[in-house]
Design a protein around this motif. Structure first.
Motif, PDB file in Angstrom:
ATOM      1  N   LYS A  22      18.966  15.160 -45.838  1.00 18.40           N
ATOM      2  CA  LYS A  22      20.109  16.076 -45.842  1.00 18.40           C
ATOM      3  C   LYS A  22      20.384  16.700 -47.207  1.00 18.40           C
ATOM      4  O   LYS A  22      21.283  17.533 -47.336  1.00 18.40           O
ATOM      5  CB  LYS A  22      21.360  15.348 -45.342  1.00 18.40           C
ATOM      6  CG  LYS A  22      21.279  14.932 -43.879  1.00 18.40           C
ATOM      7  CD  LYS A  22      21.086  16.138 -42.964  1.00 18.40           C
ATOM      8  CE  LYS A  22      21.082  15.734 -41.494  1.00 18.40           C
ATOM      9  NZ  LYS A  22      20.886  16.899 -40.596  1.00 18.40           N
ATOM     10  N   GLY A  23      19.605  16.326 -48.216  1.00 20.87           N
ATOM     11  CA  GLY A  23      19.747  16.978 -49.508  1.00 20.87           C
ATOM     12  C   GLY A  23      19.053  18.323 -49.567  1.00 20.87           C
ATOM     13  O   GLY A  23      19.163  19.034 -50.564  1.00 20.87           O
ATOM     14  N   HIS A  75      26.436  18.801 -46.922  1.00 15.68           N
ATOM     15  CA  HIS A  75      26.280  17.400 -46.475  1.00 15.68           C
ATOM     16  C   HIS A  75      26.631  16.384 -47.563  1.00 15.68           C
ATOM     17  O   HIS A  75      25.994  15.324 -47.665  1.00 15.68           O
ATOM     18  CB  HIS A  75      24.855  17.148 -45.973  1.00 15.68           C
ATOM     19  CG  HIS A  75      24.424  18.082 -44.881  1.00 15.68           C
ATOM     20  ND1 HIS A  75      24.998  18.060 -43.617  1.00 15.68           N
ATOM     21  CD2 HIS A  75      23.478  19.048 -44.861  1.00 15.68           C
ATOM     22  CE1 HIS A  75      24.413  18.979 -42.865  1.00 15.68           C
ATOM     23  NE2 HIS A  75      23.507  19.598 -43.590  1.00 15.68           N
ATOM     24  N   LEU A  76      27.638  16.692 -48.371  1.00 18.05           N
ATOM     25  CA  LEU A  76      28.004  15.781 -49.452  1.00 18.05           C
ATOM     26  C   LEU A  76      28.318  14.363 -48.968  1.00 18.05           C
ATOM     27  O   LEU A  76      27.846  13.395 -49.582  1.00 18.05           O
ATOM     28  CB  LEU A  76      29.183  16.348 -50.245  1.00 18.05           C
ATOM     29  CG  LEU A  76      29.759  15.428 -51.327  1.00 18.05           C
ATOM     30  CD1 LEU A  76      28.705  15.081 -52.361  1.00 18.05           C
ATOM     31  CD2 LEU A  76      30.975  16.073 -51.984  1.00 18.05           C
ATOM     32  N   PRO A  77      29.094  14.166 -47.883  1.00 17.64           N
ATOM     33  CA  PRO A  77      29.394  12.797 -47.460  1.00 17.64           C
ATOM     34  C   PRO A  77      28.145  11.989 -47.108  1.00 17.64           C
ATOM     35  O   PRO A  77      28.062  10.792 -47.421  1.00 17.64           O
ATOM     36  CB  PRO A  77      30.297  12.994 -46.234  1.00 17.64           C
ATOM     37  CG  PRO A  77      30.903  14.340 -46.415  1.00 17.64           C
ATOM     38  CD  PRO A  77      29.835  15.155 -47.064  1.00 17.64           C
ATOM     39  N   LEU A  78      27.172  12.625 -46.447  1.00  9.57           N
ATOM     40  CA  LEU A  78      25.940  11.920 -46.093  1.00  9.57           C
ATOM     41  C   LEU A  78      25.121  11.594 -47.337  1.00  9.57           C
ATOM     42  O   LEU A  78      24.580  10.481 -47.471  1.00  9.57           O
ATOM     43  CB  LEU A  78      25.108  12.768 -45.128  1.00  9.57           C
ATOM     44  CG  LEU A  78      25.703  13.031 -43.746  1.00  9.57           C
ATOM     45  CD1 LEU A  78      24.746  13.875 -42.914  1.00  9.57           C
ATOM     46  CD2 LEU A  78      25.999  11.721 -43.030  1.00  9.57           C
ATOM     47  N   GLU A 142      21.844  28.232 -56.189  1.00 13.77           N
ATOM     48  CA  GLU A 142      21.732  29.364 -55.275  1.00 13.77           C
ATOM     49  C   GLU A 142      21.639  28.924 -53.820  1.00 13.77           C
ATOM     50  O   GLU A 142      21.959  29.685 -52.918  1.00 13.77           O
ATOM     51  CB  GLU A 142      20.495  30.200 -55.639  1.00 13.77           C
ATOM     52  CG  GLU A 142      20.585  30.858 -57.003  1.00 13.77           C
ATOM     53  CD  GLU A 142      19.358  31.690 -57.324  1.00 13.77           C
ATOM     54  OE1 GLU A 142      18.439  31.755 -56.454  1.00 13.77           O
ATOM     55  OE2 GLU A 142      19.293  32.278 -58.411  1.00 13.77           O
ATOM     56  N   SER A 143      21.223  27.686 -53.580  1.00 14.37           N
ATOM     57  CA  SER A 143      21.004  27.215 -52.209  1.00 14.37           C
ATOM     58  C   SER A 143      22.116  26.317 -51.692  1.00 14.37           C
ATOM     59  O   SER A 143      22.323  26.216 -50.486  1.00 14.37           O
ATOM     60  CB  SER A 143      19.683  26.446 -52.139  1.00 14.37           C
ATOM     61  OG  SER A 143      19.768  25.235 -52.881  1.00 14.37           O
ATOM     62  N   GLY A 144      22.822  25.637 -52.576  1.00 14.66           N
ATOM     63  CA  GLY A 144      23.828  24.665 -52.151  1.00 14.66           C
ATOM     64  C   GLY A 144      23.218  23.349 -51.701  1.00 14.66           C
ATOM     65  O   GLY A 144      23.941  22.465 -51.221  1.00 14.66           O
ATOM     66  N   SER A 145      21.910  23.184 -51.857  1.00 15.73           N
ATOM     67  CA  SER A 145      21.232  21.944 -51.467  1.00 15.73           C
ATOM     68  C   SER A 145      21.306  20.938 -52.613  1.00 15.73           C
ATOM     69  O   SER A 145      20.975  21.254 -53.759  1.00 15.73           O
ATOM     70  CB  SER A 145      19.768  22.225 -51.120  1.00 15.73           C
ATOM     71  OG  SER A 145      19.674  23.075 -49.992  1.00 15.73           O
ATOM     72  N   VAL A 146      21.703  19.713 -52.276  1.00 16.71           N
ATOM     73  CA  VAL A 146      21.960  18.719 -53.322  1.00 16.71           C
ATOM     74  C   VAL A 146      20.665  18.231 -53.972  1.00 16.71           C
ATOM     75  O   VAL A 146      20.698  17.681 -55.080  1.00 16.71           O
ATOM     76  CB  VAL A 146      22.778  17.540 -52.748  1.00 16.71           C
ATOM     77  CG1 VAL A 146      23.131  16.539 -53.840  1.00 16.71           C
ATOM     78  CG2 VAL A 146      24.044  18.052 -52.089  1.00 16.71           C
TER      79      VAL A 146
END
Length: 426
Positions: A22-23, A75-78, A142-146
């Motif tokens: 989910k990152g 998906h910060l909580p996950l 730019e993507s918001g992916s962790v």
């Protein structure tokens, strides 16, 4: 440049699987731990001479999340829940006296592995091997992916650049960016480059590696971060640090990366320091590409990991075998003459089916006996070995009482043999 201190490599390993994806946004990276295990990873690690491998299994990964109000951070909580569990597990492995080896999963799990390592070894240094710097915040990504943010989440120097992050209260950034180094960069965002330059992070991009080579590059990073050579090392290895021709099955491939040979050499150098205490392998995605792509990527990942843990490209010695039993002679120990080496092999291969026993020269035990006599005896003990298949071999050890000079042909030595003892059937 001063010499780095070399310690004895730790021979105990704890393997942790993290089936988490989910990152980032592509399906498949979560099945990498299962794919690596099914490809024989554990068995191959156990083949490394003297390595004790314990599989701690996969950590628990949450499947549901509650919404949180944080911009540009998917998906910060996950991500938070997964990394908290992983941090605890890494700490446990290290406290068990093992190298913590984590297989992901996407690179967002670097938050958990480094946090767990730091809790045990606060003086650790971090080598981030990646095509990307992964030091974006939610404001610069730019993507918001962790998976592009773990370094920024970890280092205390950037803690003021983050808003409050619900669910992340367990993780307090304490690791200093002064203990961070990069290898393999070639796709760095502008704000990431600004951060690297602002804090003077030793970063060897691919153009630097092309100029200086992998050996000088990692030596420089280690010297900068740990001039005395006494700090535990954590390597977080993203498979996309390799050129995409070497590892095509990954979510963000970038051409022009490390060759597999360079990556293996990198990890051999770090292993040789004896200070590697944690190793992450991330971003392998078996759902991308064809069968050949998947096989090549998984094989590349295993090769890098094995190099990190002590596999030698020169070959590994077999366990439980101290000597090379390869020279066979037909002579009688009561006689003084030894057959020369060329005749040994010729007669062995031609007559073996018709004979009941041979004599095996055991080089390892020879050296042991020679040391026992303070080197005064040039000992080549012989084992009489039965080749009958209907019973177990009977081994009769022999050693030398004295050794004369070479005869005129200089192809053989004359020995006086003395029978020492007879062992029971094994």
């Amino acid at each position: 440049m001063s010499q780095q201190t070399k310690c004895q490599p730790l021979k105990r390993v704890g393997l942790i699987g993290v089936p988490f994806e989910k990152g980032q946004k592509k399906y498949g990276v979560s099945i990498a731990p299962a794919a690596l295990r099914s490809a024989g990873l554990i068995e191959r690690l156990k083949d490394i001479d003297g390595l004790d491998v314990k599989d701690y299994g996969d950590i628990e990964v949450p499947s549901s999340e509650r919404p949180v109000d944080v911009d540009n951070m998917a998906h910060l909580p996950l991500v938070s829940a997964c990394n908290k569990n992983l941090s605890d597990k890494v700490s446990q492995v290290l406290k068990d006296g093992r190298v913590a080896v984590t297989i992901g999963g996407d690179h967002s799990i670097g938050v958990g592995t480094v946090d767990g390592h730091y809790k045990v070894n606060e003086n650790m240094i971090l080598i981030w091997v990646d095509a990307h710097a992964d030091i974006n915040t939610n404001k610069t990504s730019e993507s918001g992916s962790v998976h592009g943010m773990p370094v920024a989440l970890l280092v205390k120097e950037l803690s003021d650049y983050w808003p409050y992050l619900p669910t992340m209260d367990w993780q307090v950034p304490k690791f200093s960016i002064k203990n961070l180094g990069y290898i393999g960069l070639r796709s760095v965002d502008k704000y990431e480059r600004l951060a690297i330059e602002k804090y003077d992070v030793p970063a060897f991009a691919m153009e630097d590696i092309e100029d200086y080579g992998i050996h000088k590059s990692i030596d420089h990073v280690l010297q900068r971060l740990d001039p005395k050579g006494n700090k535990p090392i954590h390597v977080s290895f993203d498979i996309d640090s390799l050129d995409s021709l070497e590892a095509p099955s990954t979510g963000t491939p970038v051409r022009g990366g490390l060759t597999l040979r360079e990556a293996i050499k990198l990890m051999e150098i770090i292993h040789a320091t004896g200070r590697l205490r944690a190793f992450d392998l991330v971003e392998i995605n078996p759902a991308l590409g064809n069968d050949s792509d998947r096989k090549r990527t998984i094989e590349a990942g295993m090769s890098v990991m094995m190099a990190a843990l002590g596999f030698s490209r020169r070959g590994m010695t077999p366990r439980g075998i101290l000597a090379l039993n390869c020279i066979f002679c037909e002579t009688d120990p009561k006689q003084n003459d030894m057959i020369d080496v060329e005749k040994v092999f010729e007669e062995y291969f031609s007559k073996l089916p018709n004979n009941q026993s041979k004599y095996v020269i055991n080089e390892g035990i020879s050296k042991m006996i020679s040391r026992y006599f303070d080197g005064k005896v040039n000992a080549f003990p012989l084992f009489k070995v039965s080749i009958n298949i209907d019973r177990k071999p009977v081994k009769i050890p022999w050693t030398l009482d004295k050794a004369d000079k070479l005869n005129e042909t200089k192809l053989k030595k004359r020995y006086q043999y003395v029978k020492m003892e007879t062992t029971k059937n094994e």
